[in-house]
Scaffold this motif. Structure first.
Motif, PDB file in Angstrom:
ATOM      1  N   UNK A  22      83.650  62.106  18.312  1.00 21.40           N
ATOM      2  CA  UNK A  22      82.818  61.112  18.966  1.00 21.40           C
ATOM      3  C   UNK A  22      83.630  59.833  19.076  1.00 21.40           C
ATOM      4  N   UNK A  23      83.319  59.029  20.093  1.00 19.78           N
ATOM      5  CA  UNK A  23      84.136  57.843  20.326  1.00 19.78           C
ATOM      6  C   UNK A  23      83.988  56.878  19.154  1.00 19.78           C
ATOM      7  N   UNK A  24      85.106  56.243  18.824  1.00 22.50           N
ATOM      8  CA  UNK A  24      85.088  55.335  17.683  1.00 22.50           C
ATOM      9  C   UNK A  24      84.338  54.054  18.013  1.00 22.50           C
ATOM     10  N   UNK A  29      87.593  50.980  15.005  1.00 22.77           N
ATOM     11  CA  UNK A  29      88.868  50.789  15.673  1.00 22.77           C
ATOM     12  C   UNK A  29      89.590  49.575  15.077  1.00 22.77           C
ATOM     13  N   UNK A  30      88.823  48.496  14.840  1.00 17.53           N
ATOM     14  CA  UNK A  30      89.418  47.259  14.331  1.00 17.53           C
ATOM     15  C   UNK A  30      89.969  47.454  12.918  1.00 17.53           C
TER      16      UNK A  30
END
Ligand SMILES: Nc1ncnc2c1ncn2[C@@H]1O[C@H](COP(=O)(O)OP(=O)(O)OP(=O)(O)O)[C@@H](O)[C@H]1O
Ligand SMILES: [Mg+2]
Lengths: 286, 283
Positions: A22-24, A29-30
């Motif tokens: 699944x998209x982060x 991400x940071x």
């Protein structure tokens, strides 16, 4: 989610839903730990930007013609300055007093911090005074101090201690006051004397705070040393910077200035490493 | 208790004596009485378990007994001597072992610390610490750091440290509360073995009624607000016990039920004194 996959993808793969991560989120991400190669790449990009900006300032003749030398010119000067015969002694004239001052800062700062952190009444009664004293601008009294202390190593050391001891004292106080009460009770139930408890329990537990204070004080002390050298005319990197600037030899001045800045980087990174090594038992390093 | 009665019961003086102990904390608004007129004795080599609901004041009591805290009233004696500061003859195993062991010292240095405080030479104290680690079943982790060990192993280290200066009295505050069931059984047996081998008196606080029946020679039920001793029950299993057979003993279930009734009964009697009469029938 599966409907979206079916309608948008031209070649639907069986079980793609499960395989596809699944998209982060932005927060993930940071916070993710970048690979070493990514870090090196980013550093190269930032350095390149810095050099381009520098060269731009040179081309635009900011501050008048000749104030900011070209990038190749500065590299040449840095190489020339650091390979000069007297360079090692100039460097030591700065680093020696810095080191001496720092040792006094650590020993004195920790000692004062332990006392003020241990005795609540001492801390309460001196807090305002400390804030007052450490707000003192040292630059104001350099000319006066030159008269009493002379143009000497002593002058540098006095100023280093007077300005850089405070982060150490304050960090130590916070550290001592946040020692786990269970640790203190354990120490008491084992019948440790006050001095034994300070050495074996309070000081080690305070080390994370002291290490942070040391890192702050070390860089600060370097700036103070160079400042005193410039304003008081005491031999060292700072005096070289001032002398060549006054003589109009701006390129050589930049050579010394960059040397001082590189020294700052080495000091800061070096103390970060030392901090990690000294605290390998601490939760933040495991 | 008259002197004569005292002598009939036991010839030697109790290891630990608590006489009308009260503890009141100075609260932010009103003072908070936690312990009230509490009396307790632990004989030499006796294993006493202290049970009571959460927040009743068990940790507070242990702090008073260990000299870490001055009670508001009453007195504590260890080996006959009045406790005003942590006594040499007494050691404490704290509720939270992960905080009471020092993470900057290796396991063996942690265990040797009480001896170091007494000025015992390095070689001698390290040898003694190693011996204690063998005793608690941790021969091969001396050079490691506490945080590299499992919870059960850390608790063994804490026990080894408590025993290193050969105390006569051991206070343990819920020592096995945060380990898994099998580790817990092993540690309980370790506590029994230590008592048998060293003859140390143990006062152990626990939430677990089964644990109190399995370990204790006597069970002290603490209850009330402020708390005092509600009941003391004798456990007839002797010094040698076995996790399977002792727990399967019919008397085990009986005593457990009785402790449970006493704890709940004490709570009820506080709320509705009329029901206290029923309790006497059970007891
Ligand atoms: N230092 C303190 N100051 C004020 N009140 C306290 C202090 N320590 C404990 N208390 C109060 O005393 C009461 C008893 O606390 P204590 O920690 O002794 O209970 P406990 O029986 O050990 O509980 P638990 O089983 O949860 O460990 C609690 O209501 C607590 O709020
Ligand atoms: Mg407790």
């Amino acid at each position: 989610m599966s409907t979206t996959a079916e309608t948008t993808s031209t070649r639907p793969t069986p079980g793609a839903d499960e395989i596809e991560p699944r998209s982060r989120t932005f927060a993930e991400w940071a916070q993710h730990e970048p690979s070493f190669r990514t870090v090196l790449g980013l550093r190269a990009v930032i350095l390149a930007c810095l050099l381009v900006a520098w060269q731009l300032l040179h081309a635009l003749e900011v501050g008048g013609p000749g104030t900011i030398p070209s990038v190749p010119g500065v590299v040449r000067e840095l190489a020339a300055v650091t390979t000069e015969a007297g360079f090692a002694s100039v460097l030591w004239q700065t680093v020696g007093p810095w080191l001496l001052g720092l040792v006094i800062v650590v020993v004195g700062g920790v000692a004062i911090g332990v006392v003020l952190g241990t005795f609540s009444f001492a801390y309460r009664s001196t807090r305002a005074t400390i804030d007052f004293v450490r707000s003192f601008p040292p630059v104001a009294v350099i000319p006066l101090a030159v008269l009493t202390l002379g143009v000497s190593t002593k002058l540098k050391v006095v100023f280093i201690v007077a300005t850089c001891i405070w982060p150490m004292v304050l960090q130590t106080i916070v550290g001592v006051r946040s020692v786990d009460p269970i640790s203190r009770q354990a120490a008491r139930s084992m019948r440790l004397s006050w001095w034994q408890a300070v050495r074996w329990v309070v000081l080690p537990a305070t080390m994370p705070y002291v290490a942070t204070g040391l890192r702050i004080s070390a860089v600060m002390a370097l700036l103070v040393t160079i400042g005193v050298e410039i304003l008081g005319g005491v031999a060292g990197l700072g005096q070289s910077i001032a002398t060549f600037e006054a003589a109009g030899d701006v390129d050589t001045m930049w050579g010394y200035l960059l040397t001082a800045m590189l020294l700052g980087v080495i000091v800061s990174q070096g103390f970060s490493r030392l901090e990690r090594f000294a605290l390998r038992w601490h939760a933040s390093q495991r | 208790m008259t002197n004569a009665a005292h002598h009939r019961k036991e010839v030697t003086r109790p290891m630990l004596e608590v006489r009308s102990l009260s503890m009141t904390y100075a609260g932010p608004e009103s003072p908070r009485a936690v312990l009230d007129d509490l009396n307790l004795e632990v004989a030499a080599s006796e294993f006493v378990c202290l049970v009571g609901p959460s927040g009743v004041g068990k940790t507070t009591l242990l702090r008073c007994l260990s000299g870490l805290q001055r009670p508001t009233h009453g007195e504590v004696r260890v080996g006959g001597g009045l406790v005003v500061e942590p006594p040499a003859a007494l050691s404490v195993v704290f509720q939270d072992y992960s905080r009471s062991l020092f993470p900057w010292m290796s396991v063996v240095d942690n265990v040797a610390l009480p001896l170091r405080a007494q000025g015992v030479k390095r070689a001698k104290r390290l040898a003694r610490a190693a011996e204690m680690l063998d005793e608690v079943g941790l021969a091969d982790v001396r050079k490691q750091y506490p945080w590299q060990l499992s919870g059960g192993m850390q608790q063994r280290v804490a026990i080894a440290r408590a025993l290193v200066d050969a105390p006569q009295m051991l206070l343990m505050d819920e020592p096995f509360a945060s380990v898994d069931a099998q580790t817990r059984f092993d540690l309980e047996d370790l506590a029994l073995t230590i008592r048998r081998d060293t003859g140390v008196s143990i006062l152990l606080v626990t939430h677990d009624i089964d644990e109190s029946v399995y370990l204790g020679d006597r069970i002290v039920v603490l209850s009330g607000r402020p708390a005092s001793v509600a009941t003391i029950l004798d456990v007839p299993f002797g010094h040698r016990r076995d996790q399977i057979r002792t727990r399967a003993d019919p008397r085990f279930a009986e005593i457990r039920t009785e402790v449970l009734v006493r704890i709940q009964g004490a709570g009820e009697s506080e709320a509705a004194p009329a029901s206290a009469a029923n309790l006497d029938l059970v007891g």
